[in-house]
Scaffold this active site. Sequence first.
Site, mmCIF file in Angstrom:
data_model
loop_
_atom_site.group_PDB
_atom_site.id
_atom_site.type_symbol
_atom_site.label_atom_id
_atom_site.label_comp_id
_atom_site.label_asym_id
_atom_site.label_seq_id
_atom_site.Cartn_x
_atom_site.Cartn_y
_atom_site.Cartn_z
ATOM 1 C CG HIS A 23 -17.461 3.695 -21.318
ATOM 2 N ND1 HIS A 23 -16.226 3.274 -20.912
ATOM 3 C CD2 HIS A 23 -17.450 5.046 -21.169
ATOM 4 C CE1 HIS A 23 -15.501 4.308 -20.516
ATOM 5 N NE2 HIS A 23 -16.224 5.395 -20.664
ATOM 6 C CG HIS A 80 -13.048 13.626 -18.919
ATOM 7 N ND1 HIS A 80 -12.735 13.565 -20.260
ATOM 8 C CD2 HIS A 80 -13.426 12.362 -18.569
ATOM 9 C CE1 HIS A 80 -12.907 12.326 -20.693
ATOM 10 N NE2 HIS A 80 -13.340 11.584 -19.686
ATOM 11 C CD GLU A 82 -16.162 9.018 -21.194
ATOM 12 O OE1 GLU A 82 -15.095 9.051 -20.557
ATOM 13 O OE2 GLU A 82 -16.619 7.975 -21.725
ATOM 14 C CG ASP A 84 -18.612 9.975 -17.116
ATOM 15 O OD1 ASP A 84 -18.226 10.472 -18.187
ATOM 16 O OD2 ASP A 84 -17.855 9.358 -16.350
ATOM 17 C CG HIS A 146 -10.211 7.738 -20.083
ATOM 18 N ND1 HIS A 146 -11.091 6.899 -20.715
ATOM 19 C CD2 HIS A 146 -10.987 8.678 -19.488
ATOM 20 C CE1 HIS A 146 -12.333 7.276 -20.471
ATOM 21 N NE2 HIS A 146 -12.289 8.354 -19.725
ATOM 22 C CG ASP A 165 -12.654 9.596 -15.903
ATOM 23 O OD1 ASP A 165 -13.658 9.557 -15.178
ATOM 24 O OD2 ASP A 165 -12.710 9.780 -17.130
ATOM 25 C CE1 TYR A 193 -13.452 4.731 -13.199
ATOM 26 C CE2 TYR A 193 -11.113 5.084 -13.550
ATOM 27 C CZ TYR A 193 -12.415 5.543 -13.590
ATOM 28 O OH TYR A 193 -12.678 6.814 -14.024
ATOM 29 C CG HIS A 226 -16.230 7.956 -11.904
ATOM 30 N ND1 HIS A 226 -17.551 8.175 -12.215
ATOM 31 C CD2 HIS A 226 -15.544 8.166 -13.053
ATOM 32 C CE1 HIS A 226 -17.656 8.511 -13.490
ATOM 33 N NE2 HIS A 226 -16.450 8.521 -14.026
HETATM 34 FE FE1 FEO Z 1 -13.934 9.511 -18.894
HETATM 35 FE FE2 FEO Z 1 -15.725 9.308 -16.026
HETATM 36 O O1 FEO Z 1 -15.430 9.716 -17.813
#
Ligand code: FEO
Length: 398
Positions: A23, A80, A82, A84, A146, A165, A193, A226
């Site tokens: 982030h 998702h 995001e 990543d 999230h 996530d 996390y 992850h």
């Molecule tokens: Fe919310 Fe692993 O990105």
Amino acid sequence: MSFKVNDNVTWVGKVDWELRKFHGEELSTHKGSTYNSYLVRGKEKTALIDTVWRPFAEEFVSNLKKEIDLNEIDYIVANHAEIDHSGSLPDLLREIPNTPVFCSKAGIKSLSGHYHQDWNFQPVKTGDKLDLGGKELVFIEAKMLHWPDSMFCYLTEDNLLFPNDAFGQHYASEHMFNDLVDQDELYREAIKYYANILTPFSSMVTAKIKEVVGLELPVDMICPSHGVIWRSDPLQIVNKYMEWADNYQENQVTLIYDTMWEGTRRAAEAVAAGIKEANDAITIKLYNAGRTDTNDIITEIFKSKGIVVGSPTINKGVLHSIAALMEMAKGLNFKQKKASAFGCYGWSGESAKLVSEMLDQAGFELINKDGLKMLWNPDEEAIAAAKAYGREIGSALS
Ligand code: FEO
């Protein structure tokens, strides 16, 4: 690197051993991370679930080509948006441009907002299914876990949950399964996390877990986006999330301070001694916020039933390490935690009051609303007052 999760599912992600901040510079990742992408083969159709972070896009697509002819990928699932997880979509979809991308409605907004591409989006909602031949992917929206677009999917017959996530860890490993790694390291990263990313959404975590458990789906493995895959007793992390989401606390108090000329440090140690006098059972931890990783302190706050925060006064304010920490704590919206402030000063002396206000605004329950002010470097009398303040805090946390 790729590996078989089972006979039908292949991991095609990226282990990022180098990652130290996530982030932007906001979240420390001492153990690196992984971006998990899964290739799911049914009898008739093949789906790719998520991709990897943008800097690894070229490597990702190149490795994927070794695993499958890209034209044989029938569907892409973007659980998702995001970066990543979606960051390799531009490179991948340049090669297979019309491949349908299944995501939530909010996912279309987020993916369009990031990439401004006219991709073949197929919006899905909870309960929608994608038939792969002999097995289906079932979608479960997970709004605000999230991001608004977050989504889980579940593979029938193989009994695999892909929660993106949720249940993840920033934890690079060659082993990639929970039973093969150091359990202390794994749980240290899993709780960090949760504390730093999921705390504000805890009520939704509880509700979503109850909803998914209520579906009574058999779960053989949980494959997050992850870190390692939970294949040994996979529900252990679900049970942990239920604990963590329920205003988690251990019998711990964390003292966090910054100091210019050691006065506030000495005060912190005296407050700690007072806490111990009044409450010998509680675990007491001290951190200099100027010298300690902020996200590690946040994890300690998450584990605490109370915190004590100290800063000397500087320029009618507080030291910036404390201000930054309090801003982060406010956003995380911790609940049912007590707190108190203290700080040394030379002349104007606002810091204890300011830290008390910050703690109050961040949702902590103040043990002493004024906090403890100490003029210059504490003398014996002031150290005794700090110990007494500690005893008050220790009793309040009994
Ligand atoms: Fe919310 Fe692993 O990105």
